[in-house]
Design a protein around this motif. Structure first.
Motif, PDB file in Angstrom:
ATOM      1  N   PHE A  11       0.770  -1.231   0.183  1.00 18.30           N
ATOM      2  CA  PHE A  11      -0.013  -0.031   0.062  1.00 18.30           C
ATOM      3  C   PHE A  11       0.927   1.388  -0.100  1.00 18.30           C
ATOM      4  N   GLY A  12       1.997   1.225   0.739  1.00 19.78           N
ATOM      5  CA  GLY A  12       2.929   2.377   0.658  1.00 19.78           C
ATOM      6  C   GLY A  12       3.539   2.472  -0.661  1.00 19.78           C
ATOM      7  N   ILE A  32       1.767   1.758  -3.596  1.00 23.69           N
ATOM      8  CA  ILE A  32       0.772   2.329  -4.236  1.00 23.69           C
ATOM      9  C   ILE A  32       0.777   4.065  -4.018  1.00 23.69           C
ATOM     10  N   TYR A  33       0.884   4.325  -2.817  1.00 25.03           N
ATOM     11  CA  TYR A  33       0.845   5.835  -2.403  1.00 25.03           C
ATOM     12  C   TYR A  33       1.982   6.511  -3.241  1.00 25.03           C
ATOM     13  N   VAL A  34       3.215   5.927  -3.032  1.00 32.07           N
ATOM     14  CA  VAL A  34       4.328   6.619  -3.522  1.00 32.07           C
ATOM     15  C   VAL A  34       4.312   6.635  -5.283  1.00 32.07           C
ATOM     16  N   THR A  35       3.813   5.512  -5.682  1.00 28.29           N
ATOM     17  CA  THR A  35       3.576   5.620  -7.163  1.00 28.29           C
ATOM     18  C   THR A  35       2.694   6.516  -7.491  1.00 28.29           C
ATOM     19  N   SER A  36       1.540   6.685  -6.625  1.00 27.20           N
ATOM     20  CA  SER A  36       0.408   7.845  -6.994  1.00 27.20           C
ATOM     21  C   SER A  36       1.184   9.213  -7.077  1.00 27.20           C
ATOM     22  N   LYS A  37       2.058   9.327  -6.200  1.00 27.74           N
ATOM     23  CA  LYS A  37       2.510  10.690  -5.775  1.00 27.74           C
ATOM     24  C   LYS A  37       3.782  11.027  -6.987  1.00 27.74           C
ATOM     25  N   ALA A  84      11.191   5.709   0.343  1.00 29.59           N
ATOM     26  CA  ALA A  84      10.102   6.115   0.024  1.00 29.59           C
ATOM     27  C   ALA A  84       9.879   7.656   0.301  1.00 29.59           C
ATOM     28  N   LYS A  85      10.243   8.029   1.477  1.00 26.76           N
ATOM     29  CA  LYS A  85      10.483   9.462   1.847  1.00 26.76           C
ATOM     30  C   LYS A  85      11.406  10.096   1.229  1.00 26.76           C
ATOM     31  N   LEU A 102       9.639  10.915  -2.403  1.00 21.97           N
ATOM     32  CA  LEU A 102       8.571  11.894  -2.097  1.00 21.97           C
ATOM     33  C   LEU A 102       9.397  13.250  -2.056  1.00 21.97           C
TER      34      LEU A 102
END
Length: 189
Positions: A113-114, A116-121, A179-180, A183
């Motif tokens: 899920f992380g 998915i979030y990073v990919t969306s950003k 991931a951070k 981002l």
């Protein structure tokens, strides 16, 4: 992020899909885990085959210049599902502790899920990193030792088991840090 069929149908991605499909016979074979002794050898062989396809798909993707966004999704997903099937079934038979299963599943779900979030950003999939690959390898060794019925109190089993727990935690922390960083880079661009 858009994935086209040409990008999807590469040799390396097809190997990853094969590994993903191996989850089905693995699950079914576990139905006979305690009733047919030779089934443990078949499970062992399928797990080794899955590991070989994992090594081979990464090698071929780089060698044939077929590293794709689809592959960055399929490869780790196949790893996680195949490993989850085996660890879940071993835990169901009492061969691995439930807390071990929980650590693996929670780590993988949070990373999924992380991701998915990073990919969306950031608009692209984070590639697997070496720490994650080593973690899967060490967990795989624990699984193989379990299938071979190695004494769980032995130094060999205990060493890999506790090392895998450390790696589960470290690889998750490394994923969060990476991931951070991605981002943060996206914000500064």
């Amino acid at each position: 992020m858009k994935i086209n069929s040409k990008e999807f149908l590469t040799v390396s991605n097809l190997l990853s899909l094969l590994r993903l499909l191996l989850a089905i016979p693995l699950w079914i074979l576990f139905d006979f885990y305690n009733s047919v002794y030779s089934v443990k050898y078949w499970l062992f062989a399928l797990c080794v085959f899955a590991a070989i396809t994992d090594i081979l798909d990464g090698f071929l993707a780089r060698k044939l210049n077929q590293v794709t966004e689809a592959g960055k999704i399929i490869d780790p997903l196949a790893d996680k599902i195949a490993m989850a099937v085996v660890v879940i079934r071993l835990a169901m038979y009492g061969e691995l502790p439930l807390h071990y299963l929980a650590m693996i599943v929670i780590r993988d779900v949070l990373i999924f899920f992380g991701g998915i979030y990073v990919t969306s950003k950031i608009g692209k999939v984070l590639p697997s990193n070496i720490l994650g690959k080593v973690t899967v390898l060490i967990i795989g060794i624990v699984v193989l030792l379990t299938l071979l019925q190695v004494d769980k109190k032995s130094l060999v089993f205990s060493s890999f088991y506790y090392f895998s727990i450390i790696m589960i935690v470290l690889s998750f922390i490394a994923y969060v840090i990476r991931a951070k960083e991605y981002l943060q880079r996206k914000k500064t661009v």
